[in-house]
Enzyme design. Structure first.
Site: not given
Length: 301
Positions: A211, A61, A269, A65, A63, A140
């Site tokens: 995630d 995804h 994670h 990080d 995001h 997510h």
């Protein structure tokens, strides 16, 4: 056979021992990076894997990080004068994040290296030669996220005792049989693959989930996996907070592995708010074949 090198195993905030997310999968001569968190270049170097000859990047995804390592990696590849085309796969929303990130540094429509951006759709299957990658939707928060099934097919191998009994000579003729085609021997006898091949075996299934806020819809994809890598950011006592932030608990990850008849579970994670021992205890109470990933761990399945 799949070899995994964990390059970054932290949740959104890195720690002294855990880098932002990144996982290298090596199989069939392919080197595939799953997620590309900040600092991924150094992790690749420190692991001994190196960052040249990467075949593609799969992004779970968009995001930050999980993607902030891309500009630095691409810049270094440019300095190394890499002429290879880098393929980056992700959801349309994730690809848009990558495009905007690169545009902010190098201008609209530009990148420092030859680049192929490939938007994914649920159910899409990527052909990696010796194995396939099935891309499936994951929930997510506000992202259109993906998980990945790496599948190597079961193969039938030549049986030495049958080859000897039928006097099949060494050389290309045996490869023809292994490839599934009949052959004619010098004496006129026809030998078929069924005469000399064993039962199918050796197929492997690796599932990687980044995630995710729920395990709903994941059962069909993880079922029968030899190895499942999935996040476990929270403990069950903080399940309400996990929902708020769109993450799983260790107990939920373990329950998914147990219901899916998974061979081994690797929790990823990892948040610094809990001792590893506590995370592991919660998961193993439900699914004993659990371990926690650490940076630079290597696993083979």
């Amino acid at each position: 056979m799949f070899e995994l090198i964990f390059l970054g195993t932290s949740a959104s905030v890195p720690s002294h021992d855990r880098n932002h997310p990144g996982l290298l999968v090596q199989a069939g001569g392919q080197r595939i990076l799953v997620d590309c968190g900040e600092g991924i270049q150094r992790q690749l170097l420190a692991s001994g894997a190196g960052f040249r000859r990467l075949d593609r990047i799969l992004l779970t995804h968009g995001h930050l990080d999980h993607v902030l390592g891309i500009p630095g990696l691409f810049s270094t590849l440019r300095l190394r004068r890499s002429a290879d085309v880098m393929s980056v796969h992700g959801s349309p929303g994730t690809i848009d994040v990558v495009i905007r990130m690169l545009a902010g540094l190098w201008g609209d429509g530009r990148a420092p290296i030859p680049l192929e951006l490939v938007p994914l759709t649920p159910g899409q299957v990527l052909d990696a030669g010796a194995f396939t990658i099935n891309c499936f939707a994951v929930r997510h928060r506000d992202t259109d996220s993906f998980g990945f099934e790496f599948v190597s097919p079961a193969r039938r191998h030549l049986l030495p005792e049958r080859l000897a009994a039928l006097a099949v000579p060494d050389g290309p003729i045996r490869k023809t049989l292994a490839d599934g085609y009949p052959v004619t021997l010098d004496d006129g006898r026809i030998v078929t693959p069924e005469d000399v091949l064993g039962t199918p075996g050796g197929g492997k299934k690796l599932v990687i989930v980044g995630d995710t806020e729920t395990t709903d819809g994941l059962q069909a994809h993880v079922r029968g996996a030899d190895l499942l890598v999935i996040e476990a950011t929270f403990l069950q006592r903080d399940s309400a907070t996990a929902r708020d932030y769109g993450h799983l608990t260790a107990a939920e990850a373990a329950a998914l592995a147990a219901s899916g008849n998974v061979g081994q579970l690797v929790l990823n994670h990892i948040s610094g708010r809990y001792p590893d021992e506590e995370i592991l205890a919660e998961a193993r109470s439900i699914f004993p074949a659990t371990r926690i990933a650490s940076d630079f761990d290597r696993l083979t399945v």
